[in-house]
Design an enzyme around this catalytic site. Sequence first.
Site, PDB file in Angstrom:
ATOM      1  N   TYR A 181     151.178  84.968 136.128  1.00 21.97           N
ATOM      2  CA  TYR A 181     151.103  85.425 137.517  1.00 21.97           C
ATOM      3  C   TYR A 181     150.616  84.240 138.345  1.00 21.97           C
ATOM      4  CZ  TYR A 181     149.335  87.843 141.684  1.00 21.97           C
ATOM      5  OH  TYR A 181     149.081  88.232 142.985  1.00 21.97           O
ATOM      6  N   ASP A 222     155.598  86.932 137.432  1.00 17.78           N
ATOM      7  CA  ASP A 222     155.681  86.723 138.877  1.00 17.78           C
ATOM      8  C   ASP A 222     155.308  85.271 139.154  1.00 17.78           C
ATOM      9  OD1 ASP A 222     155.415  86.618 141.597  1.00 17.78           O
ATOM     10  OD2 ASP A 222     154.018  88.289 141.774  1.00 17.78           O
TER      11      ASP A 222
END
Length: 520
Positions: A181, A222
């Site tokens: 992330y 992400d």
Amino acid sequence: MSSSENTLLDGKSENTIRFLTFNVNGIRTFFHYQPFSQMNQSLRSVFDFFRADIITFQELKTEKLSISKWGRVDGFYSFISIPQTRKGYSGVGCWIRIPEKNHPLYHALQVVKAEEGITGYLTIKNGKHSAISYRNDVNQGIGGYDSLDPDLDEKSALELDSEGRCVMVELACGIVIISVYCPANSNSSEEGEMFRLRFLKVLLRRVRNLDKIGKKIVLMGDVNVCRDLIDSADTLEQFSIPITDPMGGTKLEAQYRDKAIQFIINPDTPHRRIFNQILADSLLPDASKRGILIDTTRLIQTRNRLKMYTVWNMLKNLRPSNYGSRIDFILVSLKLERCIKAADILPDILGSDHCPVYSDLDILDDRIEPGTTQVPIPKFEARYKYNLRNHNVLEMFAKKDTNKESNKQKYCVSKVMNTKKNSNIKNKSLDSFFQKVNGEKDDRIKESSEIPQQAKKRISTPKLNFKDVFGKPPLCRHGEESMLKTSKTSANPGRKFWICKRSRGDSNNTESSCGFFQWV
């Protein structure tokens, strides 16, 4: 979920490994949405629903006292990294399925090593009262730590790894899964941008190092970088590039080649160029020559597919009109390109401002033969890392603290009421106590002389009609009643205005907002 997506998820053979990434924006909150709301907060049910073997969630927004729920999933190994100081922020989890011994993937999915962070400087327990960094333990560290950043000292490295942003897992089939992330610098600060760029550079340097020592990489999560112009609805509109049904991404990039390149090399967005330099399918010729990772979704769906977005601005309600960007990826080594069998996004799955992305890989000849020796479970596995093996000690302490607080509240309420029947309510729950006071008009209230008679009377408040205050909503250009909003700008704070109630979309999309605006 649409029937077409059901078909996609069902089309998986026993010989393929399904990778799935999903920024859940809070692991508890996404259980409020269908179909997860019917799963009793069971991650096992979620994973089985997706038929996924390797799952990574980002933005867990959880803490140590809650990890017992997410770190012990029946039939899965769990690897979870959370911020060291900041609670309810960030957090990455990676779960690996444990197949039955007679399953074709049993040996391939055996976990060999696992570590937290991207630099190798974080430590893992090495006995009762000692710890050792991953880079200094050949039995735990995955490797590839050399020359990550010439200016990266231990203190800076630990700062990079302090926010719970990366989990790495090595499988017996030689694949290293990097669940990540990446920072986004949402506050647009200079310090935040420096942190973001350094994290991205060190991460991708580590990927190259692992590739050099023969590892096969799956980088998933992400990344918080929009790689191409065709992946950004906002930029396409800024450049006044129309998206029509006959026009695909390939034609668009050919027609607007200069703008597509400028989008990547824009000096104001250096993270895009850095990211493209690792991609073997980048539009930049120099980058693609040195790139070592393949974008699985773009490979299978091709560059011709437009509007393949994975995140939308929910405050502006842009998801219904599919006006978003693509920042969630499953990238694999060139060595695994031939193994990619399927890859797509699942935009109809709700529960977050992001949607899941999945890829199916058939590891073919890379599969480990049954004679492989099983290795011990890594110490970073959640049951060891967070001491979840011994009767869930953390959960016991959590319950103890909760009971103390509840008892304290009961005592305070009873003391304030000071009635003759305190002994009768001592053992009742706080919820039932308030329910009785409000719903049944308890006799104790009648006995109190401190409450004036007029307080017992119902006070009727006149209800104001919406149209009496603001008038009838004007019609927008669609001929529909507009929606009332409140200005939050410094120029007109609190001032009311009318706008088209449809969500923003492409300028040539007649189903999206017409742009109507009118002050009240």
